[in-house]
Design a protein around this motif. Structure first.
Motif, PDB file in Angstrom:
ATOM      1  N   SER A 137     -14.241   8.478   7.597  1.00 14.54           N
ATOM      2  CA  SER A 137     -16.082   8.529   7.416  1.00 14.54           C
ATOM      3  C   SER A 137     -16.338   8.227   6.016  1.00 14.54           C
ATOM      4  N   GLU A 138     -15.519   8.528   5.096  1.00 14.56           N
ATOM      5  CA  GLU A 138     -16.127   8.586   3.562  1.00 14.56           C
ATOM      6  C   GLU A 138     -14.912   7.281   2.955  1.00 14.56           C
ATOM      7  N   PRO A 139     -15.747   6.495   2.129  1.00 13.55           N
ATOM      8  CA  PRO A 139     -14.744   5.525   1.306  1.00 13.55           C
ATOM      9  C   PRO A 139     -13.842   6.475   0.424  1.00 13.55           C
ATOM     10  N   ILE A 140     -12.599   5.826   0.301  1.00 17.22           N
ATOM     11  CA  ILE A 140     -11.290   6.638  -0.282  1.00 17.22           C
ATOM     12  C   ILE A 140     -11.416   5.966  -1.586  1.00 17.22           C
ATOM     13  N   ALA A 141     -10.927   6.729  -2.826  1.00 19.99           N
ATOM     14  CA  ALA A 141     -10.679   6.165  -4.128  1.00 19.99           C
ATOM     15  C   ALA A 141      -9.380   5.310  -4.014  1.00 19.99           C
ATOM     16  N   GLY A 144       0.725  -1.148   0.078  1.00 18.37           N
ATOM     17  CA  GLY A 144      -0.022   0.092  -0.047  1.00 18.37           C
ATOM     18  C   GLY A 144       0.957   1.073  -0.002  1.00 18.37           C
ATOM     19  N   ILE A 145       0.373   2.294  -0.657  1.00 18.15           N
ATOM     20  CA  ILE A 145       1.202   3.637  -0.795  1.00 18.15           C
ATOM     21  C   ILE A 145      -0.010   4.718  -0.890  1.00 18.15           C
ATOM     22  N   HIS A 146       0.498   5.571  -0.080  1.00 10.68           N
ATOM     23  CA  HIS A 146      -0.043   6.826   0.065  1.00 10.68           C
ATOM     24  C   HIS A 146       0.654   8.230   0.184  1.00 10.68           C
ATOM     25  N   THR A 147       0.420   9.169  -0.666  1.00 11.12           N
ATOM     26  CA  THR A 147       1.145  10.333  -0.345  1.00 11.12           C
ATOM     27  C   THR A 147       0.421  11.580   0.273  1.00 11.12           C
ATOM     28  N   GLU A 206       0.013  11.960  -8.593  1.00 16.02           N
ATOM     29  CA  GLU A 206       1.460  12.387  -8.787  1.00 16.02           C
ATOM     30  C   GLU A 206       2.122  11.419  -9.861  1.00 16.02           C
ATOM     31  N   VAL A 207       1.543  10.168 -10.049  1.00 10.94           N
ATOM     32  CA  VAL A 207       2.037   9.147 -10.877  1.00 10.94           C
ATOM     33  C   VAL A 207       1.502   9.019 -12.213  1.00 10.94           C
ATOM     34  N   THR A 230      -3.595   5.262  -3.524  1.00 10.32           N
ATOM     35  CA  THR A 230      -4.674   6.224  -3.289  1.00 10.32           C
ATOM     36  C   THR A 230      -4.778   7.390  -4.296  1.00 10.32           C
ATOM     37  N   GLN A 231      -5.588   8.197  -4.330  1.00 10.33           N
ATOM     38  CA  GLN A 231      -5.985   9.256  -5.270  1.00 10.33           C
ATOM     39  C   GLN A 231      -4.722  10.198  -5.118  1.00 10.33           C
TER      40      GLN A 231
END
Length: 193
Positions: free
Chosen positions: A170-174, A101-104, A151-152, A145-146
């Motif tokens: 609280s909200e689903p993430i892309a 998993g990767i997130h910025t 960025e890529v 993530t979005q």
């Protein structure tokens, strides 16, 4: 910064079927291969957590392309897992699968701990989100993530997945599954429910 987490799927069950020295050898071989790839891409190894790896990009050395480096590293790591598995199968050893998993996002980075022990690490919601993505990635998958995708997107081929509900949000993430190097025109949609 860009945060990266990976974890060997089913490792607890796998290690129960192995002798301790075989577990140690497998992890040593795996970690040696993964950290070599991490360092070639300019990442910072935060820590090993059992069979998991936590790393980040963009600190202490500023890297304007930190998200791209993290995703390209993950792709190279998954290729290396395939090669390791082929080698281990030929040797009669057990094989593994790894989810990533990767997130910025924004984090706090620096020395954290107690008066007796300090650890150079990252903390914050962005770190937690990267960890949650890894927990939802199947063996062989790289989920981003979005924020990372933005960025890529000119550098990778992705598959858009249904929005993901993660603990603490609280909200689903892309979410996107990284399929390989490529470009913006090669985004696939997979919105199965």
């Amino acid at each position: 910064l860009t945060m990266f987490f990976s974890d060997v799927r089913g490792f607890t069950a796998l290690s129960e079927q192995m002798e301790p020295q075989d577990v140690q050898r497998l992890l040593s071989d795996y970690f040696s291969e993964m950290t070599g790839i991490l360092f070639r891409h300019g990442g910072t190894l935060d820590k090993f957590m059992g069979d998991a790896i936590m790393a980040f990009f963009g600190n202490p050395e500023p890297l304007p392309d930190h998200a791209r480096r993290a995703v390209f590293m993950a792709l190279e790591m998954q290729e290396a897992v395939v090669r390791l598995n082929q080698q281990w199968a030929a040797e009669g050893r057990r094989q593994i699968g790894v989810g990533m998993g990767i997130h910025t996002g924004d984090v706090t980075v620096g020395n954290l701990g107690s008066a007796q022990y300090m650890d150079y690490t990252v903390v914050g919601d962005a770190v937690n989100l990267a960890c949650r993505l890894e927990q939802n990635a199947k063996a062989g998958e790289i989920l981003i993530t979005q924020a990372t995708y933005e960025e890529v997107k000119s550098d990778v081929v992705v598959e858009a997945l249904p929005p993901l509900r993660v603990k603490g949000k609280s909200e689903p993430i892309a979410v996107y599954r990284v399929l390989g190097k490529g470009g913006e025109a090669a985004v696939r949609r997979d919105l199965q429910s």
